[in-house]
Each structure stands twice: as C-alpha cells, then as structure tokens.
Write a protein that holds these residues in place. Structure first.
Motif, PDB file in Angstrom:
ATOM      1  N   MET A  50     -11.263  22.270 -10.430  1.00 59.74           N
ATOM      2  CA  MET A  50     -10.343  22.582  -9.720  1.00 59.74           C
ATOM      3  C   MET A  50      -9.948  21.396  -8.476  1.00 59.74           C
ATOM      4  SD  MET A  50      -8.522  24.960 -10.630  1.00 59.74           S
ATOM      5  CE  MET A  50      -7.288  25.265  -9.032  1.00 59.74           C
ATOM      6  N   GLU A  51     -11.123  20.938  -7.993  1.00 65.84           N
ATOM      7  CA  GLU A  51     -11.138  19.941  -7.101  1.00 65.84           C
ATOM      8  C   GLU A  51     -10.309  18.682  -7.885  1.00 65.84           C
ATOM      9  OE1 GLU A  51     -15.168  20.962  -4.827  1.00 65.84           O
ATOM     10  OE2 GLU A  51     -15.171  19.114  -5.584  1.00 65.84           O
ATOM     11  N   ALA A  52     -10.581  18.508  -8.707  1.00 65.85           N
ATOM     12  CA  ALA A  52      -9.871  17.300  -9.601  1.00 65.85           C
ATOM     13  C   ALA A  52      -8.179  17.604  -9.566  1.00 65.85           C
ATOM     14  CB  ALA A  52     -10.493  17.107 -10.976  1.00 65.85           C
ATOM     15  N   VAL A  53      -8.088  18.785 -10.002  1.00 68.12           N
ATOM     16  CA  VAL A  53      -6.759  18.801 -10.078  1.00 68.12           C
ATOM     17  C   VAL A  53      -6.093  18.996  -8.799  1.00 68.12           C
ATOM     18  CG1 VAL A  53      -5.075  20.781 -10.622  1.00 68.12           C
ATOM     19  CG2 VAL A  53      -6.981  20.416 -12.285  1.00 68.12           C
ATOM     20  N   THR A  54      -6.673  19.530  -7.804  1.00 67.19           N
ATOM     21  CA  THR A  54      -6.174  19.476  -6.440  1.00 67.19           C
ATOM     22  C   THR A  54      -5.919  18.050  -5.917  1.00 67.19           C
ATOM     23  OG1 THR A  54      -7.248  21.604  -5.943  1.00 67.19           O
ATOM     24  CG2 THR A  54      -6.559  20.467  -3.979  1.00 67.19           C
ATOM     25  N   GLY A  55      -6.924  17.145  -6.235  1.00 68.14           N
ATOM     26  CA  GLY A  55      -6.797  15.827  -5.965  1.00 68.14           C
ATOM     27  C   GLY A  55      -5.646  15.130  -6.379  1.00 68.14           C
ATOM     28  N   TRP A  56      -5.298  15.405  -7.846  1.00 70.55           N
ATOM     29  CA  TRP A  56      -4.261  14.746  -8.432  1.00 70.55           C
ATOM     30  C   TRP A  56      -2.667  15.494  -7.888  1.00 70.55           C
ATOM     31  CZ3 TRP A  56      -3.376  10.926 -11.406  1.00 70.55           C
ATOM     32  CH2 TRP A  56      -4.338  10.376 -12.233  1.00 70.55           C
ATOM     33  N   LEU A  57      -2.775  16.678  -7.277  1.00 73.58           N
ATOM     34  CA  LEU A  57      -1.557  17.146  -6.788  1.00 73.58           C
ATOM     35  C   LEU A  57      -1.521  16.568  -5.371  1.00 73.58           C
ATOM     36  CD1 LEU A  57      -2.155  20.826  -7.613  1.00 73.58           C
ATOM     37  CD2 LEU A  57      -0.556  19.199  -8.610  1.00 73.58           C
TER      38      LEU A  57
END
Length: 64
Positions: A50-57
């Motif tokens: 989820m941190e990775a997805v949040t970082g991409w966003l």
C-alpha cells in the motif's frame, strides 16, 4: 497547388505517426507501472504494498 497539397498531406502523416508513437509509449509506461506495483505487492507484505501504491499516486500528483 498540387505540390502544396502533397506537402500538407505528408506533414499530416508525420503528425499522426508521432501521435501514435506517443500513445504506444504511454501504453508501455502504464504496463511497466502496473508490473512494478504487482511486483511490489508480491514481494512485500500488504502494508508495504500500500505504501508503494501511495507513493506512485503521490508521484503522479494524486492526493488522498
């Protein structure tokens, strides 16, 4: 007159080719981004994913 038409037609073909190449590049970038997210989700626990997805966003300017 016919020469001007031929020149305009050739320029139009080049613009279409450039646009198509840009669309293909964007599609490739999207596929690569999806692979990166899938890899991150598979390699880490759900929280880190989820941190990775949040970082991409955040990288793309989406605030949540």
């Amino acid at each position: 007159m016919l020469e001007l038409f031929a020149i305009g037609f050739e320029m139009h073909k080049r613009v279409i080719d450039m646009h198509r190449q840009g669309v293909e590049a964007a599609r490739d970038m999207g596929a690569a981004m999806a692979r990166d997210v899938e890899t991150a989700l598979a390699a880490r626990p759900a929280e880190a994913g989820m941190e990775a997805v949040t970082g991409w966003l955040r990288l793309w300017g989406v605030r949540g």
